[in-house]
Write a protein that holds these residues in place. Structure first.
Motif, PDB file in Angstrom:
ATOM      1  N   VAL A   1     -23.743   1.085  -6.633  1.00  0.00           N
ATOM      2  CA  VAL A   1     -22.956   1.384  -7.829  1.00  0.00           C
ATOM      3  C   VAL A   1     -23.076   0.241  -8.823  1.00  0.00           C
ATOM      4  O   VAL A   1     -22.914  -0.925  -8.464  1.00  0.00           O
ATOM      5  N   GLU A   2     -23.373   0.583 -10.068  1.00  0.00           N
ATOM      6  CA  GLU A   2     -23.343  -0.392 -11.157  1.00  0.00           C
ATOM      7  C   GLU A   2     -21.947  -0.372 -11.760  1.00  0.00           C
ATOM      8  O   GLU A   2     -21.489   0.662 -12.244  1.00  0.00           O
ATOM      9  N   LEU A   3     -21.260  -1.508 -11.733  1.00  0.00           N
ATOM     10  CA  LEU A   3     -19.848  -1.553 -12.103  1.00  0.00           C
ATOM     11  C   LEU A   3     -19.655  -1.736 -13.604  1.00  0.00           C
ATOM     12  O   LEU A   3     -19.260  -2.798 -14.098  1.00  0.00           O
ATOM     13  N   THR A   4     -19.930  -0.667 -14.340  1.00  0.00           N
ATOM     14  CA  THR A   4     -19.470  -0.627 -15.719  1.00  0.00           C
ATOM     15  C   THR A   4     -17.949  -0.570 -15.692  1.00  0.00           C
ATOM     16  O   THR A   4     -17.336  -0.366 -14.641  1.00  0.00           O
ATOM     17  N   SER A   5     -17.314  -0.745 -16.836  1.00  0.00           N
ATOM     18  CA  SER A   5     -15.847  -0.715 -16.850  1.00  0.00           C
ATOM     19  C   SER A   5     -15.322   0.631 -16.372  1.00  0.00           C
ATOM     20  O   SER A   5     -14.294   0.709 -15.694  1.00  0.00           O
ATOM     21  N   SER A   6     -16.027   1.710 -16.701  1.00  0.00           N
ATOM     22  CA  SER A   6     -15.573   3.024 -16.252  1.00  0.00           C
ATOM     23  C   SER A   6     -15.817   3.219 -14.761  1.00  0.00           C
ATOM     24  O   SER A   6     -14.982   3.787 -14.052  1.00  0.00           O
ATOM     25  N   ALA A   7     -16.958   2.751 -14.268  1.00  0.00           N
ATOM     26  CA  ALA A   7     -17.236   2.878 -12.837  1.00  0.00           C
ATOM     27  C   ALA A   7     -16.254   2.044 -12.017  1.00  0.00           C
ATOM     28  O   ALA A   7     -15.822   2.451 -10.933  1.00  0.00           O
ATOM     29  N   TYR A   8     -15.884   0.886 -12.536  1.00  0.00           N
ATOM     30  CA  TYR A   8     -14.901   0.051 -11.846  1.00  0.00           C
ATOM     31  C   TYR A   8     -13.595   0.809 -11.640  1.00  0.00           C
ATOM     32  O   TYR A   8     -13.007   0.796 -10.552  1.00  0.00           O
ATOM     33  N   THR A   9     -13.132   1.478 -12.694  1.00  0.00           N
ATOM     34  CA  THR A   9     -11.867   2.201 -12.594  1.00  0.00           C
ATOM     35  C   THR A   9     -11.951   3.312 -11.560  1.00  0.00           C
ATOM     36  O   THR A   9     -10.984   3.609 -10.865  1.00  0.00           O
ATOM     37  N   ARG A  10     -13.113   3.904 -11.430  1.00  0.00           N
ATOM     38  CA  ARG A  10     -13.289   4.967 -10.446  1.00  0.00           C
ATOM     39  C   ARG A  10     -13.298   4.417  -9.024  1.00  0.00           C
ATOM     40  O   ARG A  10     -12.582   4.905  -8.147  1.00  0.00           O
ATOM     41  N   TYR A  11     -14.079   3.374  -8.797  1.00  0.00           N
ATOM     42  CA  TYR A  11     -14.303   2.917  -7.429  1.00  0.00           C
ATOM     43  C   TYR A  11     -13.232   1.951  -6.926  1.00  0.00           C
ATOM     44  O   TYR A  11     -13.176   1.667  -5.731  1.00  0.00           O
ATOM     45  N   ARG A  12     -12.360   1.465  -7.797  1.00  0.00           N
ATOM     46  CA  ARG A  12     -11.268   0.623  -7.310  1.00  0.00           C
ATOM     47  C   ARG A  12     -10.251   1.451  -6.531  1.00  0.00           C
ATOM     48  O   ARG A  12      -9.385   0.902  -5.854  1.00  0.00           O
ATOM     49  N   THR A  13     -10.346   2.779  -6.616  1.00  0.00           N
ATOM     50  CA  THR A  13      -9.454   3.661  -5.860  1.00  0.00           C
ATOM     51  C   THR A  13     -10.128   4.199  -4.599  1.00  0.00           C
ATOM     52  O   THR A  13      -9.616   5.129  -3.972  1.00  0.00           O
ATOM     53  N   ALA A  14     -11.263   3.623  -4.219  1.00  0.00           N
ATOM     54  CA  ALA A  14     -12.008   4.111  -3.056  1.00  0.00           C
ATOM     55  C   ALA A  14     -11.128   4.116  -1.805  1.00  0.00           C
ATOM     56  O   ALA A  14     -10.325   3.203  -1.580  1.00  0.00           O
ATOM     57  N   GLU A  15     -11.293   5.142  -0.984  1.00  0.00           N
ATOM     58  CA  GLU A  15     -10.485   5.260   0.226  1.00  0.00           C
ATOM     59  C   GLU A  15     -10.810   4.148   1.219  1.00  0.00           C
ATOM     60  O   GLU A  15      -9.933   3.638   1.918  1.00  0.00           O
ATOM     61  N   ASN A  16     -12.079   3.758   1.280  1.00  0.00           N
ATOM     62  CA  ASN A  16     -12.490   2.691   2.183  1.00  0.00           C
ATOM     63  C   ASN A  16     -12.042   1.341   1.625  1.00  0.00           C
ATOM     64  O   ASN A  16     -12.418   0.953   0.520  1.00  0.00           O
ATOM     65  N   ARG A  17     -11.237   0.621   2.411  1.00  0.00           N
ATOM     66  CA  ARG A  17     -10.641  -0.614   1.907  1.00  0.00           C
ATOM     67  C   ARG A  17     -11.680  -1.695   1.636  1.00  0.00           C
ATOM     68  O   ARG A  17     -11.573  -2.450   0.662  1.00  0.00           O
ATOM     69  N   GLU A  18     -12.690  -1.782   2.477  1.00  0.00           N
ATOM     70  CA  GLU A  18     -13.735  -2.783   2.263  1.00  0.00           C
ATOM     71  C   GLU A  18     -14.495  -2.508   0.968  1.00  0.00           C
ATOM     72  O   GLU A  18     -14.916  -3.440   0.276  1.00  0.00           O
ATOM     73  N   ASP A  19     -14.653  -1.231   0.641  1.00  0.00           N
ATOM     74  CA  ASP A  19     -15.314  -0.883  -0.621  1.00  0.00           C
ATOM     75  C   ASP A  19     -14.474  -1.342  -1.807  1.00  0.00           C
ATOM     76  O   ASP A  19     -14.997  -1.892  -2.781  1.00  0.00           O
ATOM     77  N   ARG A  20     -13.157  -1.106  -1.724  1.00  0.00           N
ATOM     78  CA  ARG A  20     -12.276  -1.531  -2.816  1.00  0.00           C
ATOM     79  C   ARG A  20     -12.345  -3.041  -3.012  1.00  0.00           C
ATOM     80  O   ARG A  20     -12.425  -3.538  -4.141  1.00  0.00           O
ATOM     81  N   GLU A  21     -12.299  -3.757  -1.911  1.00  0.00           N
ATOM     82  CA  GLU A  21     -12.348  -5.217  -1.990  1.00  0.00           C
ATOM     83  C   GLU A  21     -13.671  -5.673  -2.597  1.00  0.00           C
ATOM     84  O   GLU A  21     -13.713  -6.569  -3.453  1.00  0.00           O
ATOM     85  N   LYS A  22     -14.746  -5.049  -2.168  1.00  0.00           N
ATOM     86  CA  LYS A  22     -16.070  -5.421  -2.658  1.00  0.00           C
ATOM     87  C   LYS A  22     -16.192  -5.159  -4.162  1.00  0.00           C
ATOM     88  O   LYS A  22     -16.744  -5.970  -4.910  1.00  0.00           O
ATOM     89  N   VAL A  23     -15.661  -4.022  -4.599  1.00  0.00           N
ATOM     90  CA  VAL A  23     -15.729  -3.651  -6.016  1.00  0.00           C
ATOM     91  C   VAL A  23     -14.965  -4.656  -6.873  1.00  0.00           C
ATOM     92  O   VAL A  23     -15.476  -5.159  -7.881  1.00  0.00           O
TER      93      VAL A  23
END
Length: 480
Positions: free
Chosen positions: A230-252
């Motif tokens: 995932v490329e973390l544009t500002s919009s992508a960040y807002t989407r993936y900060r709600t990821a169900e996987n906690r490690e993914d959220r932390e990484k984002v």
């Protein structure tokens, strides 16, 4: 006229900072950078259907038509100097000068709204129009530097007599009262002209950050637990900060915030420049602090600001209880920042297309009356709103009601989620506030203070929340 010009700089330097503003610049610009929502900003603007783009042709059919008005303003503003030394001679002179300046300022705002919106469509490409506007605004301030000192030199009794002789001056009574109120912070004409000349560079820090954050900052990339990169544009960040996987959220979150840390020296220097600039203006206008200078334009004592902070601190225990409840509902031993955005409930479909979001808001805002809802529909149909995140587009969301004779505009970054619907409800509150104010008041009185601007928007959010709870199909939707 200088007060009106100051409002120009306030709106377009900070706005549209959304929207609506100038306190705590660094915090706000970071937050604004993260408000944009769930689509990755890789869509090119030409690939977006017209129905999802605002129609700037309502202001000017072409850039050439805008340029013609800008060129005309550059000539017309010089004629304001002809009024110098005449304002106190008669009520007719005072009224004619104020009316002429008022009409030119109204056109200035209109050209600025067009340029600002066009620029925000793609910050990689459309900066030249804003450079022209800043130069024109500075010229306007320099030419009209005599106005406030000259009005202050007119005896109070004479001003009162002018109002009796020329009832039309009532259109400018608040403007003149404000000049009188700011007497101790108004300089001589030469000094006012010098300060006005700095308008050409006064917004540099805002521009630098806006271009950096929306157009030139490298977007970090992360690989999620699913294997998706995932490329973390500002919009992508807002989407993936709600990821169900906690490690993914932390990484984002870690990747995004550390990417800002890579530029901490530049960002710090830019913020420092903004703080110093604010203090230079405040000091030269004989204020005790930048805070006092900022609030005094709306006639607000600094105690209001400190009281707000005090009350927030007094009520922190309630926030802490809510966070503790969230921690327990998520089954966590410790709550981190990257846990704050994850929903409390799972497998709840709260996705909304633009059309679905529009429909929800038409129903949710019905308590505000038929005229309100009819105007909402007009905003949809006549394309007052720019919805989709695209390459180079300004992130976040704002409403701009500065085109007095046209209509307000809204910039969005839609992501097919409830946050997008809520954000649109919020910005429509500002838009409708501006629409009805412009419709009801003369231009000189149509603007409203930042301090009250959020009332209309939060009312809309409250109505939306009530509507969603009443129409929820499950307990999970209510909790969401």
């Amino acid at each position: 006229m200088n007060i009106l010009l100051n409002l120009v700089f306030l709106i377009f330097n900070k706005l549209i900072t959304g929207a609506h503003m100038q306190k705590l610049l660094f915090t706000l610009i970071l937050l604004l950078g993260f408000v944009a929502t769930g689509f990755s900003q890789t869509l090119e603007r030409e690939d977006v259907p017209e129905k999802y783009k605002w129609n700037l042709a309502d202001i000017y059919p072409t850039v050439e038509a805008w340029q013609a008005d800008v060129d005309k303003l550059n000539k017309e503003v010089e004629k304001l100097a002809d009024f110098k030394g005449t304002l106190g001679e008669s009520s007719e002179n005072l009224y004619t000068a104020l009316k002429t300046g008022n009409n030119l300022t109204k056109t200035l705002w209109q050209t600025w709204v067009y340029a600002g919106n066009l620029s925000n469509e793609n910050l990689n490409e459309n900066q030249a129009v804003m450079q022209q506007m800043r130069a024109l605004g500075t010229k306007f301030g320099e030419v009209t530097a005599f106005v406030d000192p000259e009005i202050l030199a007119i005896p109070k009794e004479k001003i009162e007599q002018f109002f009796k002789e020329k009832p039309e001056l009532e259109e400018f009574d608040m403007y003149i009262d404000n000049i009188q109120r700011l007497r101790t912070h108004t300089l001589t004409e030469p000094e006012e002209k010098i300060l006005a000349s700095f308008g050409l560079i006064a917004g540099n820090q805002n521009e630098v950050y806006g271009i950096f954050n929306n157009a030139e900052k490298p977007f970090p990339k992360v690989t999620l637990s699913t294997g998706e990169e995932v490329e973390l544009t500002s919009s992508a960040y807002t989407r993936y900060r709600t990821a169900e996987n906690r490690e993914d959220r932390e990484k984002v979150m870690k990747a995004l915030f550390e990417s800002f840390g890579d530029f901490k020296n530049m960002l710090g220097a830019n913020l420092g420049g903004k703080v110093k600039k604010d203090w230079v203006y405040a000091k030269n206008r004989k204020y005790k602090s930048s805070l006092q200078a900022s609030l005094n334009s709306d006639n607000l004592p600094t105690e209001i600001y400190s009281t707000l902070i005090e009350q927030v601190n007094n009520n922190l225990p309630t926030l802490h209880r809510a966070l503790d409840l969230k921690k327990r509902m998520l089954g966590l031993d410790e709550l981190h920042y990257y846990d704050l955005y994850v929903p409390l409930v799972k497998k709840t479909d709260m996705s909304f297309t633009v059309e679905e979001g529009q429909s929800v808001l038409l129903d949710a805002l019905k308590p505000l009356g038929k005229e309100y809802v009819t105007t909402l529909q007009k905003a949809y149909d006549d394309r007052w709103i720019d919805y989709m995140p695209t390459v180079g587009k300004r992130s976040g969301a704002y409403s701009n009601g500065g085109a007095y004779d046209i209509h307000p505009y809204i910039l969005m970054n839609w992501t097919d989620d409830f946050e997008s619907v809520s954000t649109l409800a919020h910005e429509l509150g500002h838009t409708m506030h501006s629409y009805f104010s412009n419709k009801t008041q003369p231009f000189a009185k149509a603007d409203y203070a930042t301090f009250v601007a959020e009332i209309a928007s939060t009312v809309n959010e409250t109505l939306l929340s009530d509507y969603m709870v009443k129409n929820a199909k499950s307990d999970e939707e209510v909790l969401y």
